[in-house]
Design a protein around this motif. Structure first.
Motif, PDB file in Angstrom:
ATOM      1  N   ASN A  30       0.812  -1.214   0.000  1.00 50.56           N
ATOM      2  CA  ASN A  30       0.000   0.000   0.000  1.00 50.56           C
ATOM      3  C   ASN A  30       0.848   1.268   0.000  1.00 50.56           C
ATOM      4  N   SER A  31       2.046   1.168   0.562  1.00 52.00           N
ATOM      5  CA  SER A  31       2.936   2.330   0.553  1.00 52.00           C
ATOM      6  C   SER A  31       3.449   2.618  -0.854  1.00 52.00           C
ATOM      7  N   ALA A  32       3.472   1.571  -1.706  1.00 51.99           N
ATOM      8  CA  ALA A  32       3.937   1.741  -3.085  1.00 51.99           C
ATOM      9  C   ALA A  32       2.775   1.968  -4.054  1.00 51.99           C
ATOM     10  N   ILE A  33       1.710   1.199  -3.866  1.00 50.77           N
ATOM     11  CA  ILE A  33       0.532   1.274  -4.740  1.00 50.77           C
ATOM     12  C   ILE A  33      -0.688   1.378  -3.846  1.00 50.77           C
ATOM     13  N   ASN A  34      -1.367   2.488  -3.894  1.00 53.25           N
ATOM     14  CA  ASN A  34      -2.460   2.738  -2.950  1.00 53.25           C
ATOM     15  C   ASN A  34      -3.724   1.979  -3.352  1.00 53.25           C
ATOM     16  N   VAL A  35      -3.907   0.777  -2.767  1.00 51.11           N
ATOM     17  CA  VAL A  35      -5.111  -0.009  -3.065  1.00 51.11           C
ATOM     18  C   VAL A  35      -6.127   0.049  -1.929  1.00 51.11           C
ATOM     19  N   ILE A  36      -5.686   0.466  -0.756  1.00 54.28           N
ATOM     20  CA  ILE A  36      -6.556   0.679   0.396  1.00 54.28           C
ATOM     21  C   ILE A  36      -6.285   2.103   0.865  1.00 54.28           C
ATOM     22  N   SER A  37      -7.335   2.844   1.257  1.00 56.05           N
ATOM     23  CA  SER A  37      -7.098   4.223   1.670  1.00 56.05           C
ATOM     24  C   SER A  37      -6.095   4.259   2.821  1.00 56.05           C
ATOM     25  N   ARG A  38      -5.238   5.268   2.817  1.00 58.59           N
ATOM     26  CA  ARG A  38      -4.153   5.361   3.805  1.00 58.59           C
ATOM     27  C   ARG A  38      -4.685   5.292   5.229  1.00 58.59           C
ATOM     28  N   LYS A  39      -5.811   5.957   5.475  1.00 60.24           N
ATOM     29  CA  LYS A  39      -6.348   5.981   6.847  1.00 60.24           C
ATOM     30  C   LYS A  39      -6.981   4.643   7.221  1.00 60.24           C
ATOM     31  N   ASP A  40      -7.306   3.819   6.228  1.00 63.12           N
ATOM     32  CA  ASP A  40      -8.004   2.560   6.486  1.00 63.12           C
ATOM     33  C   ASP A  40      -7.057   1.375   6.666  1.00 63.12           C
ATOM     34  N   VAL A  70     -15.291 -10.176  -8.647  1.00 63.10           N
ATOM     35  CA  VAL A  70     -15.361  -9.080  -9.620  1.00 63.10           C
ATOM     36  C   VAL A  70     -15.046  -7.748  -8.940  1.00 63.10           C
ATOM     37  N   GLY A  71     -14.099  -6.994  -9.538  1.00 63.32           N
ATOM     38  CA  GLY A  71     -13.710  -5.713  -8.956  1.00 63.32           C
ATOM     39  C   GLY A  71     -13.002  -5.908  -7.632  1.00 63.32           C
ATOM     40  N   THR A  72     -12.064  -6.844  -7.631  1.00 62.17           N
ATOM     41  CA  THR A  72     -11.435  -7.300  -6.381  1.00 62.17           C
ATOM     42  C   THR A  72     -10.596  -6.238  -5.679  1.00 62.17           C
ATOM     43  N   GLY A  73     -10.192  -5.185  -6.398  1.00 62.15           N
ATOM     44  CA  GLY A  73      -9.333  -4.171  -5.772  1.00 62.15           C
ATOM     45  C   GLY A  73      -8.012  -4.791  -5.357  1.00 62.15           C
ATOM     46  N   GLY A  74      -7.700  -4.710  -4.070  1.00 62.53           N
ATOM     47  CA  GLY A  74      -6.468  -5.318  -3.571  1.00 62.53           C
ATOM     48  C   GLY A  74      -6.587  -6.785  -3.218  1.00 62.53           C
ATOM     49  N   GLY A  75      -7.743  -7.390  -3.530  1.00 67.66           N
ATOM     50  CA  GLY A  75      -7.911  -8.819  -3.265  1.00 67.66           C
ATOM     51  C   GLY A  75      -9.025  -9.148  -2.286  1.00 67.66           C
ATOM     52  N   PHE A  76     -10.030  -8.277  -2.208  1.00 68.96           N
ATOM     53  CA  PHE A  76     -11.132  -8.478  -1.261  1.00 68.96           C
ATOM     54  C   PHE A  76     -12.469  -8.542  -2.007  1.00 68.96           C
ATOM     55  N   HIS A  91     -10.940 -16.923  -8.862  1.00 69.44           N
ATOM     56  CA  HIS A  91     -10.368 -16.122  -9.942  1.00 69.44           C
ATOM     57  C   HIS A  91     -10.727 -14.671  -9.665  1.00 69.44           C
ATOM     58  N   LEU A  92      -9.715 -13.821  -9.470  1.00 72.43           N
ATOM     59  CA  LEU A  92      -9.908 -12.432  -9.066  1.00 72.43           C
ATOM     60  C   LEU A  92      -9.649 -11.512 -10.248  1.00 72.43           C
ATOM     61  N   ILE A  93     -10.617 -10.639 -10.548  1.00 76.52           N
ATOM     62  CA  ILE A  93     -10.446  -9.731 -11.681  1.00 76.52           C
ATOM     63  C   ILE A  93     -10.667  -8.285 -11.249  1.00 76.52           C
ATOM     64  N   ASP A  94      -9.983  -7.392 -11.933  1.00 74.51           N
ATOM     65  CA  ASP A  94     -10.177  -5.960 -11.761  1.00 74.51           C
ATOM     66  C   ASP A  94      -9.736  -5.283 -13.050  1.00 74.51           C
ATOM     67  N   SER A  95     -10.356  -4.163 -13.376  1.00 73.97           N
ATOM     68  CA  SER A  95      -9.999  -3.473 -14.621  1.00 73.97           C
ATOM     69  C   SER A  95      -8.722  -2.650 -14.467  1.00 73.97           C
ATOM     70  N   ILE A  96      -8.265  -2.460 -13.232  1.00 77.39           N
ATOM     71  CA  ILE A  96      -7.084  -1.619 -12.980  1.00 77.39           C
ATOM     72  C   ILE A  96      -5.850  -2.490 -12.757  1.00 77.39           C
ATOM     73  N   GLY A  97      -4.864  -2.324 -13.622  1.00 79.33           N
ATOM     74  CA  GLY A  97      -3.690  -3.195 -13.636  1.00 79.33           C
ATOM     75  C   GLY A  97      -2.886  -3.184 -12.353  1.00 79.33           C
ATOM     76  N   ARG A 121     -12.417  -6.543 -17.473  1.00 81.98           N
ATOM     77  CA  ARG A 121     -13.727  -6.094 -17.006  1.00 81.98           C
ATOM     78  C   ARG A 121     -14.676  -7.287 -16.934  1.00 81.98           C
ATOM     79  N   ALA A 122     -15.674  -7.199 -16.078  1.00 80.57           N
ATOM     80  CA  ALA A 122     -16.610  -8.309 -15.897  1.00 80.57           C
ATOM     81  C   ALA A 122     -17.295  -8.687 -17.208  1.00 80.57           C
ATOM     82  N   GLU A 123     -17.580  -7.689 -18.030  1.00 83.34           N
ATOM     83  CA  GLU A 123     -18.289  -7.962 -19.287  1.00 83.34           C
ATOM     84  C   GLU A 123     -17.466  -8.814 -20.245  1.00 83.34           C
TER      85      GLU A 123
END
Length: 206
Positions: A30-40, A70-76, A91-97, A121-123
Motif C-alpha cells: 500500500n505504501s507503493a501502490i495505494n489499493v486501500i485508503s491510507r487511513k483505512d 469481480v472488482g477485487t481491488g487489492g484482493g477483497f 479467480h480475481l479480476i479488476d480493470s485496474i492493472g 472487465r466483468a463484461e
C-alpha cells in the motif's frame, strides 16, 4: 489478527500464518501502490479481512467450487476467502492493472495455489463459475446484468449458485430492480463491532 481469531477460532496453523502475514504485506504494497485508503490500512483486519469473511459465515463452499471475484481491488473478498477455503478455486479480476499486480504478489507471497488473477472487465469474462462475489462495485441491477451469464446452472453447494454481494445501507430499491431472488444476511448477526451495524451479505440467484 485477534479479531479474526475471535470469530474463527478453529483456523489451521497454515490459515493463521496467512492471516498474520497479510498486515505487513498489505502495508508494504500500500505504501507503493495505494489499493486501500491510507487511513483505512490500520483497520485492515476489521474493515477488509473480516468484512470479506462475512461471506464465510453465510456459506461454507464445497470443495471443487469455483468463485469469481469481480472488482477485487487489492484482493477483497477473494484473498481472505481463498485462505479460508483452500479446496475452492478463486479467480480475481479488476480493470485496474496496478490492483491486479498487488493481488498477484500477495497471493504468491501467501503461497495460495487456489488463486488466479486477471486484469479485465466483468463484461469480458466468458467462463462460468458457481458463485460470483464482490464488494459493492456498482448498483446491483447493473452488476447482475454484467455477470448473470457467468453463473453455472449446476449446484454442488447447499445454497443456490449465484452472487454473494457485500454491501452497506438500505438495499430495498436496488433489489427490487435486480430481477433476482435474494436473501439478505445482516452482518451484525455475526459480528458485534459497530462497523458491521449496517453491512450485509446479499445472496442473489436466478
Amino acid at each position: 489478527m485477534e479479531i479474526i481469531l475471535k470469530y474463527f477460532p478453529d483456523l489451521t496453523p497454515r490459515q493463521t500464518a496467512c492471516f498474520e502475514a497479510m498486515q505487513p504485506l498489505y502495508k508494504e504494497w500500500n505504501s507503493a501502490i495505494n489499493v486501500i485508503s491510507r487511513k483505512d490500512i490500520d483497520h485492515l483486519y476489521e474493515h477488509h479481512i473480516l468484512h470479506s469473511l462475512g461471506i464465510a459465515r453465510v456459506m461454507r463452499f464445497a470443495p471443487g467450487t469455483s468463485v469469481l471475484d469481480v472488482g477485487t481491488g487489492g484482493g477483497f473478498p477473494g484473498i481472505p476467502l481463498a485462505v479460508m477455503f483452500p479446496e475452492v478455486h478463486f479467480h480475481l479480476i479488476d480493470s485496474i492493472g496496478k490492483k491486479i499486480k498487488v493481488v498477484g504478489a500477495v497471493a504468491t507471497s501467501l503461497g495460495l495455489q487456489n488463486v488466479t488473477s486477471e486484469q479485465c472487465r466483468a463484461e469480458q469474462v466468458t467462463e462460468k463459475y458457481d458463485f460470483i462475489v464482490s464488494r459493492a462495485v456498482t448498483s446491483l441491477p447493473e452488476f447482475t446484468s454484467w455477470i448473470r451469464k457467468n453463473i453455472y446452472k449446476r449446484n454442488i453447494n447447499p445454497l443456490h449458485n449465484g452472487i454473494f454481494y457485500l454491501k452497506g445501507g438500505n438495499l430495498t430499491e436496488e433489489l427490487k430492480q435486480s430481477a433476482a431472488k435474494y436473501q439478505i444476511y445482516h452482518l451484525n448477526r455475526y459480528f458485534s463491532e459497530e462497523f458491521f451495524e449496517t453491512k450485509s451479505v446479499v445472496h442473489l440467484w436466478f
